[in-house]
Design a protein around this motif. Structure first.
Motif, PDB file in Angstrom:
ATOM      1  N   MET A   7       0.943  -1.265   0.160  1.00  0.00           N
ATOM      2  CA  MET A   7       0.000  -0.098  -0.090  1.00  0.00           C
ATOM      3  C   MET A   7       0.857   1.263   0.046  1.00  0.00           C
ATOM      4  N   LEU A   8       2.062   1.046   0.784  1.00  0.00           N
ATOM      5  CA  LEU A   8       2.860   2.333   0.865  1.00  0.00           C
ATOM      6  C   LEU A   8       3.744   2.515  -0.525  1.00  0.00           C
ATOM      7  N   GLY A   9       4.127   1.482  -1.041  1.00  0.00           N
ATOM      8  CA  GLY A   9       4.570   1.644  -2.344  1.00  0.00           C
ATOM      9  C   GLY A   9       3.619   2.038  -3.345  1.00  0.00           C
ATOM     10  N   ASP A  10       2.469   1.695  -3.300  1.00  0.00           N
ATOM     11  CA  ASP A  10       1.326   2.254  -4.300  1.00  0.00           C
ATOM     12  C   ASP A  10       1.215   3.723  -4.109  1.00  0.00           C
ATOM     13  N   TRP A  11       0.949   4.368  -2.923  1.00  0.00           N
ATOM     14  CA  TRP A  11       1.008   5.371  -2.745  1.00  0.00           C
ATOM     15  C   TRP A  11       2.326   6.328  -3.003  1.00  0.00           C
ATOM     16  N   ARG A  12       3.308   5.685  -2.993  1.00  0.00           N
ATOM     17  CA  ARG A  12       4.531   6.415  -3.277  1.00  0.00           C
ATOM     18  C   ARG A  12       4.878   6.604  -4.555  1.00  0.00           C
ATOM     19  N   GLU A  13       4.234   5.591  -5.576  1.00  0.00           N
ATOM     20  CA  GLU A  13       4.158   5.892  -6.985  1.00  0.00           C
ATOM     21  C   GLU A  13       3.120   6.672  -7.287  1.00  0.00           C
ATOM     22  N   ARG A  14       2.107   6.765  -6.701  1.00  0.00           N
ATOM     23  CA  ARG A  14       0.934   7.727  -7.118  1.00  0.00           C
ATOM     24  C   ARG A  14       1.463   9.011  -6.795  1.00  0.00           C
ATOM     25  N   VAL A  15       2.073   9.229  -5.576  1.00  0.00           N
ATOM     26  CA  VAL A  15       2.575  10.720  -5.438  1.00  0.00           C
ATOM     27  C   VAL A  15       3.643  11.213  -6.433  1.00  0.00           C
TER      28      VAL A  15
END
Length: 237
Positions: A7-15
């Motif tokens: 989830m954190l990786g997904d948010w990091r990529e989106r940001v």
């Protein structure tokens, strides 16, 4: 832990792809800045944080100003439309009796006031039989010479303005009769009846004490007064 990391990786990529997700969110940015300040400690001044706070404050002021300008423009447009409708209605009068009916019934509705009264000065006002105005006393008042300027100025030795917006006069009953009991503000328009004629006055009354205020603009009512005067001249000869 694996699910949280994903989830954190997904948010990091989106940001990283779209940083405006955070930059456009004031609450999120405020939390991030506060967290950054705590990490740096109390002895370190973060100039970027200070700059952002100032920019945010400035943006809020600009937004408030923007809203105020839009509200004022909307109010002015609404007022202009009302005056235009009132002018057209006055010009539709077929005779003086119709003109008075429009003043009493149509103008208050169009201009969103509670009462409209036409006041005309006359040298014979005190000698006039009240029955002469039978049926017209709701819209027309005949007053002695000098009354209009005295009412507009409150008896002070100052020039009277063409348009006066204010709270109801203590002597409002002289214009509005028994209706003065509930009148809280008034818009008064001085009328020039022409050469060698005594002046008149078109008086608007409202139950709302904030309907007419001295701080309001008077250009639209001054324009309407010019039209109203010209129509009156056609009936006075």
């Amino acid at each position: 832990m694996t699910q949280k990391a994903e989830m954190l990786g997904d948010w990091r990529e989106r940001v990283l792809k779209d940083p405006e997700l955070i930059l456009e969110d004031r609450d999120l940015m405020r939390v991030l800045i506060a967290a950054n300040d705590r990490l740096m400690g109390g002895n370190v001044v973060d100039m970027r944080g200070i700059a952002m706070e100032r920019l945010e404050s400035r943006l809020e002021r600009l937004e408030d100003t923007h809203r105020s300008v839009i509200a004022a423009a909307y109010e002015n447009l609404t007022g202009t439309n009302q005056i235009h409708r009132a002018v057209l209605r006055v010009l539709e009068a077929e005779n003086f009796e119709d003109f008075l009916k429009i003043t009493a019934a149509d103008l208050p509705e169009i201009l969103r006031v509670d009462r409209a009264k036409l006041v005309l000065e006359s040298h014979e006002a005190e000698e006039r039989d009240p029955d002469d105005l039978s049926g017209l006393d709701e819209v027309l008042s005949i007053v002695p010479a000098g009354f209009v300027d005295a009412y507009l100025t409150g008896g002070r030795d100052v020039p009277s303005r063409q348009v006066t917006l204010r709270g109801a006069s203590p002597h409002a009953e002289q214009v509005f009769g028994t209706a003065a009991e509930w009148i809280k503000s008034e818009g008064l328009v001085r009328l020039d009846m022409g050469p060698d004629r005594l002046p008149g006055m078109l008086a608007f009354a409202a139950e709302d004490p904030h309907q007419f205020r001295p701080s309001q603009g008077t250009d639209l009512l001054a324009f309407f007064a010019g039209v109203y005067e010209r129509v009156m001249h056609t009936y006075l000869g």
